[in-house]
Design an enzyme around this catalytic site. Structure first.
Site, PDB file in Angstrom:
ATOM      1  N   LYS A  35     -10.146  -5.641  -6.481  1.00 24.19           N
ATOM      2  CA  LYS A  35     -11.338  -4.610  -6.942  1.00 24.19           C
ATOM      3  C   LYS A  35     -10.808  -3.458  -7.841  1.00 24.19           C
ATOM      4  O   LYS A  35     -11.546  -3.037  -8.893  1.00 24.19           O
ATOM      5  CB  LYS A  35     -11.976  -3.872  -5.581  1.00 24.19           C
ATOM      6  CG  LYS A  35     -12.967  -4.875  -4.999  1.00 24.19           C
ATOM      7  CD  LYS A  35     -13.176  -4.390  -3.574  1.00 24.19           C
ATOM      8  CE  LYS A  35     -13.670  -5.609  -2.656  1.00 24.19           C
ATOM      9  NZ  LYS A  35     -13.565  -5.713  -1.359  1.00 24.19           N
TER      10      LYS A  35
ATOM     11  N   LYS B 108       0.825  -1.266  -0.018  1.00 24.16           N
ATOM     12  CA  LYS B 108       0.134   0.079  -0.029  1.00 24.16           C
ATOM     13  C   LYS B 108       0.854   1.278   0.081  1.00 24.16           C
ATOM     14  O   LYS B 108       0.475   2.194  -0.719  1.00 24.16           O
ATOM     15  CB  LYS B 108      -0.947  -0.023   1.172  1.00 24.16           C
ATOM     16  CG  LYS B 108      -2.157  -0.819   1.120  1.00 24.16           C
ATOM     17  CD  LYS B 108      -3.170  -0.481   0.117  1.00 24.16           C
ATOM     18  CE  LYS B 108      -4.345  -1.325   0.280  1.00 24.16           C
ATOM     19  NZ  LYS B 108      -4.900  -1.970  -0.686  1.00 24.16           N
TER      20      LYS B 108
ATOM     21  N   LYS C  18      -3.484 -11.606  -8.410  1.00 24.03           N
ATOM     22  CA  LYS C  18      -4.893 -12.203  -8.013  1.00 24.03           C
ATOM     23  C   LYS C  18      -6.105 -10.990  -8.486  1.00 24.03           C
ATOM     24  O   LYS C  18      -5.627  -9.909  -8.916  1.00 24.03           O
ATOM     25  CB  LYS C  18      -4.615 -12.067  -6.431  1.00 24.03           C
ATOM     26  CG  LYS C  18      -4.617 -10.730  -5.875  1.00 24.03           C
ATOM     27  CD  LYS C  18      -5.153 -10.921  -4.439  1.00 24.03           C
ATOM     28  CE  LYS C  18      -4.864  -9.293  -3.775  1.00 24.03           C
ATOM     29  NZ  LYS C  18      -5.818  -9.017  -2.821  1.00 24.03           N
TER      30      LYS C  18
HETATM   31  P1  TYM Z   1     -10.994  -7.910   1.221  1.00 20.34           P
HETATM   32  O1  TYM Z   1     -12.271  -6.844   1.401  1.00 20.34           O
HETATM   33  O2  TYM Z   1      -9.580  -7.302   0.266  1.00 20.34           O
HETATM   34  O3  TYM Z   1     -11.379  -9.173   0.641  1.00 20.34           O
HETATM   35  C1  TYM Z   1     -12.416  -9.965   1.378  1.00 20.34           C
HETATM   36  C2  TYM Z   1     -12.091 -11.431   1.336  1.00 20.34           C
HETATM   37  O4  TYM Z   1     -12.080 -11.694  -0.106  1.00 20.34           O
HETATM   38  C3  TYM Z   1     -10.788 -12.535  -0.076  1.00 20.34           C
HETATM   39  N1  TYM Z   1     -10.349 -12.204  -1.487  1.00 20.34           N
HETATM   40  C4  TYM Z   1      -9.773 -13.272  -2.283  1.00 20.34           C
HETATM   41  N2  TYM Z   1      -9.532 -14.386  -2.138  1.00 20.34           N
HETATM   42  C5  TYM Z   1      -9.124 -15.134  -3.102  1.00 20.34           C
HETATM   43  N3  TYM Z   1      -8.475 -14.550  -4.151  1.00 20.34           N
HETATM   44  C6  TYM Z   1      -8.822 -13.033  -4.448  1.00 20.34           C
HETATM   45  N4  TYM Z   1      -8.412 -12.895  -5.462  1.00 20.34           N
HETATM   46  C7  TYM Z   1      -9.333 -12.541  -3.575  1.00 20.34           C
HETATM   47  N5  TYM Z   1      -9.502 -11.236  -3.394  1.00 20.34           N
HETATM   48  C8  TYM Z   1     -10.113 -11.196  -2.222  1.00 20.34           C
HETATM   49  C9  TYM Z   1      -9.928 -11.986   0.959  1.00 20.34           C
HETATM   50  O5  TYM Z   1      -8.751 -12.762   1.179  1.00 20.34           O
HETATM   51  C10 TYM Z   1     -10.971 -11.806   2.071  1.00 20.34           C
HETATM   52  O6  TYM Z   1     -11.237 -12.885   2.565  1.00 20.34           O
HETATM   53  N6  TYM Z   1      -8.640  -7.167   5.642  1.00 20.34           N
HETATM   54  C11 TYM Z   1      -9.645  -7.805   5.014  1.00 20.34           C
HETATM   55  C12 TYM Z   1     -10.998  -7.486   5.714  1.00 20.34           C
HETATM   56  C13 TYM Z   1     -10.985  -7.768   7.175  1.00 20.34           C
HETATM   57  C14 TYM Z   1     -11.052  -9.080   7.754  1.00 20.34           C
HETATM   58  C15 TYM Z   1     -11.258  -8.894   9.020  1.00 20.34           C
HETATM   59  C16 TYM Z   1     -11.176 -10.473   7.264  1.00 20.34           C
HETATM   60  C17 TYM Z   1     -11.278  -6.993   8.059  1.00 20.34           C
HETATM   61  N7  TYM Z   1     -11.056  -7.357   9.367  1.00 20.34           N
HETATM   62  C18 TYM Z   1     -11.277  -9.846   9.779  1.00 20.34           C
HETATM   63  C19 TYM Z   1     -11.343 -11.395   8.132  1.00 20.34           C
HETATM   64  C20 TYM Z   1     -11.119 -11.133   9.539  1.00 20.34           C
HETATM   65  C21 TYM Z   1      -9.894  -7.244   3.433  1.00 20.34           C
HETATM   66  O7  TYM Z   1      -9.344  -6.569   3.128  1.00 20.34           O
HETATM   67  O8  TYM Z   1     -10.305  -8.242   2.661  1.00 20.34           O
END
Ligand code: TYM
Length: 330
Positions: A198, A111, A195
């Site tokens: 968004k 980031k 990967k």
């Molecule tokens: P975020 O919002 O980026 O993504 C949400 C979930 O989607 C999964 N994900 C993927 N899995 C496989 N392949 C991909 N290309 C892919 N893109 C996204 C992420 O692994 C995630 O499970 N920090 C976290 C949000 C969060 C969180 C938490 C998660 C905040 N607090 C506590 C679990 C527990 C995040 O930014 O995910």
């Protein structure tokens, strides 16, 4: 019954990475565990959304959770910022989170590189807030995609550290959850490397129309094909096969693998099949999203009910934590 916690940042519509990395397991787990699924709106502030964007994104993710089949009667669905207890634990955990380890986190380094003019303290302490999200409900299992592996490892570390510091076992050490003990999922993008994300412009969203999906898949990066039998696959090609392994029948995957190994593969045919299989997955979900998004009263009811249950669970943990630390009433 084991406790499960996971969340998604509201920064746009859900894509196949979110679905296959996380939401699909949310749906499986809600049947037999005590689940808390939330919308991580505080986490999304690191990129400074406008108030309109923030609200619309939260509403969209809530509607998409429900459209995918997360059931508010089975799982607790809530908005992170409705549960202020998370913040108190975040502050407490910050006292035992060290600058060096936070600066070394891969997601922080990425980031800082992507947004050099906005390397804010929220980015640095992102894993601490995430740990607080997880351990505030004493989670045992966390369904997340591969990209969250390091953040989850930090949550385990902070939980262990707190337990050791106060000689208690107040926090279970949360484990990553994968279906049937498989590897953690990483859904690749369509741009040949990395990967699906968004903001990367390489994603297929649950709300995309059939036409958009077909167009995106047909344009996915490939090459002119193998020149020798059983050749190793270059990354872009491997990505197409990985996507197919996620959305298609095993026999379909085997068919195209055999064609590849015999140097007879036609990527146009493979992509057509891949697009059709993706469309089959998302069609029923897409139909639900719009209806639910427009049902404001229903969304409000779900969010209110979720906030109440999540607050109750969070407050109970916080009470124990405050006592352990030494906060006492006069
Ligand atoms: P975020 O919002 O980026 O993504 C949400 C979930 O989607 C999964 N994900 C993927 N899995 C496989 N392949 C991909 N290309 C892919 N893109 C996204 C992420 O692994 C995630 O499970 N920090 C976290 C949000 C969060 C969180 C938490 C998660 C905040 N607090 C506590 C679990 C527990 C995040 O930014 O995910």
């Amino acid at each position: 019954m084991s406790k499960v916690v996971s969340g998604i940042r509201p920064t746009g519509n859900l894509h196949l990475g979110n679905y296959f990395g996380a939401v699909q397991n949310f749906i499986r787990m809600q049947e037999e565990h005590d689940c808390y699924f939330f919308i991580a709106d505080w986490h999304s502030l690191t990129t400074h959304p406008t108030p309109e964007q923030l609200h619309n994104n939260v509403r969209q993710v809530l509607a998409e959770y429900l459209a995918c089949g997360i059931d508010s009667e089975k799982a607790c669905i809530y908005v992170q910022s409705d549960v202020k207890e998370i913040l108190e634990l975040y502050l407490l955990l910050n006292m035992n989170a060290y600058l060096g380890e936070l600066e070394r986190t891969t997601s922080f380094k990425d980031k800082a590189r992507q947004q050099p003019n906005n390397v804010n303290a929220g980015l640095l302490t992102y894993p601490v807030l995430m740990a607080s999200d997880i351990i505030i409900h004493k989670a045992n299992q966390v369904p997340v995609g591969k990209d969250q592996e390091q953040n989850l490892e930090m949550a385990r570390k902070f939980a262990r550290r707190f337990n050791n510091m106060y000689g208690s076992e107040v926090f279970p050490i949360p484990k990553p959850y994968t279906y049937n003990g498989a590897e953690m999922v990483k859904v690749p993008g369509l741009d040949g490397s990395g990967k699906m994300g968004k903001s990367e412009g390489n994603g297929i969203f649950l709300i995309d129309t059939d036409k958009q999906i077909t167009k995106k898949v047909m344009k996915a990066v490939s090459d002119s094909g193998p020149t020798e039998p059983n050749q190793e696959k270059p990354e872009a090609i491997q990505n197409l096969f990985t996507l197919m392994s996620i959305v298609s029948e095993p026999s379909t995957l085997d068919f195209f693998n055999d064609k590849y190994n015999a140097c007879e593969i036609r990527y146009g045919d493979m992509k057509k099949q891949l697009a059709a299989d993706i469309i089959q997955y998302v069609t029923p979900i897409r139909k639900n999203i719009e209806d639910i998004y427009n049902d404001e009263a229903y969304l409000a009811k779900v969010a209110k009910q979720g906030a109440e249950k999540a607050r109750e669970s969070a407050a109970a943990t916080l009470k124990e934590v405050r006592k352990l630390i030494g906060f006492r009433n006069f």
